[in-house]
Design a protein around this motif. Structure first.
Motif, mmCIF file in Angstrom:
data_model
loop_
_atom_site.group_PDB
_atom_site.id
_atom_site.type_symbol
_atom_site.label_atom_id
_atom_site.label_comp_id
_atom_site.label_asym_id
_atom_site.label_seq_id
_atom_site.Cartn_x
_atom_site.Cartn_y
_atom_site.Cartn_z
ATOM 1 N N TYR A 17 0.828 -1.206 0.000
ATOM 2 C CA TYR A 17 0.000 0.000 0.000
ATOM 3 C C TYR A 17 0.861 1.254 0.000
ATOM 4 O O TYR A 17 0.522 2.251 -0.639
ATOM 5 N N ALA A 18 2.007 1.213 0.705
ATOM 6 C CA ALA A 18 2.926 2.350 0.699
ATOM 7 C C ALA A 18 3.470 2.592 -0.703
ATOM 8 O O ALA A 18 3.615 3.741 -1.142
ATOM 9 N N LYS A 21 0.801 4.311 -2.692
ATOM 10 C CA LYS A 21 0.744 5.726 -2.313
ATOM 11 C C LYS A 21 1.893 6.505 -2.945
ATOM 12 O O LYS A 21 1.716 7.633 -3.426
ATOM 13 N N LYS A 22 3.084 5.892 -2.958
ATOM 14 C CA LYS A 22 4.262 6.563 -3.511
ATOM 15 C C LYS A 22 4.106 6.776 -5.010
ATOM 16 O O LYS A 22 4.480 7.830 -5.550
ATOM 17 N N ASP A 30 9.622 8.870 1.117
ATOM 18 C CA ASP A 30 9.390 7.459 1.440
ATOM 19 C C ASP A 30 8.878 7.292 2.870
ATOM 20 O O ASP A 30 7.993 6.474 3.137
ATOM 21 N N SER A 33 5.226 8.287 3.041
ATOM 22 C CA SER A 33 4.380 7.275 2.400
ATOM 23 C C SER A 33 4.207 6.063 3.306
ATOM 24 O O SER A 33 3.096 5.525 3.443
ATOM 25 N N LEU A 34 5.302 5.630 3.939
ATOM 26 C CA LEU A 34 5.235 4.467 4.812
ATOM 27 C C LEU A 34 4.412 4.755 6.063
ATOM 28 O O LEU A 34 3.581 3.935 6.479
ATOM 29 N N ALA A 37 0.740 4.857 5.121
ATOM 30 C CA ALA A 37 0.213 3.504 4.924
ATOM 31 C C ALA A 37 -0.022 2.805 6.255
ATOM 32 O O ALA A 37 -1.044 2.138 6.452
ATOM 33 N N THR A 107 -7.461 -0.503 0.487
ATOM 34 C CA THR A 107 -6.249 -1.286 0.724
ATOM 35 C C THR A 107 -6.503 -2.786 0.610
ATOM 36 O O THR A 107 -5.613 -3.528 0.216
#
Length: 275
Positions: A17-18, A21-22, A30, A33-34, A37, A107
């Motif tokens: 999912y990250a 998103k990225k 990064d 984004s992480l 998520a 997700t």
């Protein structure tokens, strides 16, 4: 909590999912984004008691990193209108739970709404359905908001043969069950409209274990006659239940979770709507 899942399948889903998103927002770092998520996939299932603990842990792991605020003003306005139309209260908790359900559905293709009766589970999915259909009607060019059709099933009101189907060994005839018929109809429909198959009832090992192949990345329902029904992108599964006390870890790890805490909702929305 029976609906908590922190096994190996959870970090894999977070990383996937990250990455999604990225790719959609390359300008976001990064770490952001992480963290986004992790919050999207975990905040919805935490109880009110565990929420501050989770926020403290993530702030220690990502010092100085702030999650970018996503703009849900379009959904919020549509939700407020739909809640007023249904004579329901526009509480911040109710709106946040609907948005959490929307994020969790993005997700995972299988989502479980966990909570006691009266905690707002039915209101959440009915309002999300009405909200997405309303936005699609007013802004048909926005492809991320599609009309929603819901097919509700009570899995405990029928036996396994009536749910999945049965094979008559005397006549060699196959009879479709309720779920097999609904899955075949919805999965054959190639329209972009979203199709939700809602299981409104307790989860136990008698019927849910046969759904594991549908809830994992294969997204295939295998019937005992050998037929395999694949689930396309526009079809998703929703489960409305009280708890997961008898569900196996394999089942819990395959689903996104949204926990509805009755203590946060309180009695005031019911009283004000009743007035």
């Amino acid at each position: 909590q029976y609906h908590y899942d922190f096994w190996l399948r959870a970090p894999v889903s977070v990383v996937k999912y990250a990455g999604k998103k990225k790719r959609s927002s390359p300008e976001v770092s990064d770490e952001e984004s992480l963290l986004l998520a992790m919050k999207d996939m975990n905040l919805a299932k935490l109880t009110a008691h565990d929420l501050p603990l989770f926020n403290a842990i993530t702030s220690d792991l990502f010092p100085g990193i702030f999650v970018p605020q996503l703009d849900y003003s379009l959904m919020t306005n549509a939700l407020n209108a739909e809640l007023k139309t249904a004579n329901l209260q526009t509480r911040e908790n109710t709106i946040s739970k609907v948005i959490q359900l929307y994020e969790t559905k993005n997700t995972r293709h299988a989502t479980m709404m966990v909570g006691y009766s009266g905690s707002g589970k039915t209101v959440a999915w009915t309002m999300l359905q009405a909200c997405l259909s309303r936005i699609n009607k007013e802004n048909p060019k926005l492809s991320q908001y599609q009309k929603v059709n819901v097919h509700a099933i009570n899995p405990k009101s029928v036996d396994l043969d009536e749910l999945y189907g049965k094979f008559d060994h005397n006549t060699n005839e196959w009879t479709d069950g309720i779920l097999a018929s609904v899955m075949r109809t919805t999965c054959a429909d190639e329209k972009p409209d979203e199709k939700w198959i809602l299981f409104d009832g307790p989860v136990d090992t008698l019927w849910i274990e046969s759904m594991n192949s549908v809830m994992d990345d294969n997204k295939i329902l295998t019937l005992i006659n050998g037929e395999r029904i694949g689930m396309p992108e526009q079809v998703s599964l929703l489960f409305e239940l009280e708890d997961l006390a008898v569900a196996s870890p394999a089942t819990v790890s395959r689903c996104g979770m949204v926990y509805f805490d009755f203590s946060i909702l309180g009695y005031e929305p019911y009283f004000l709507s009743w007035q």
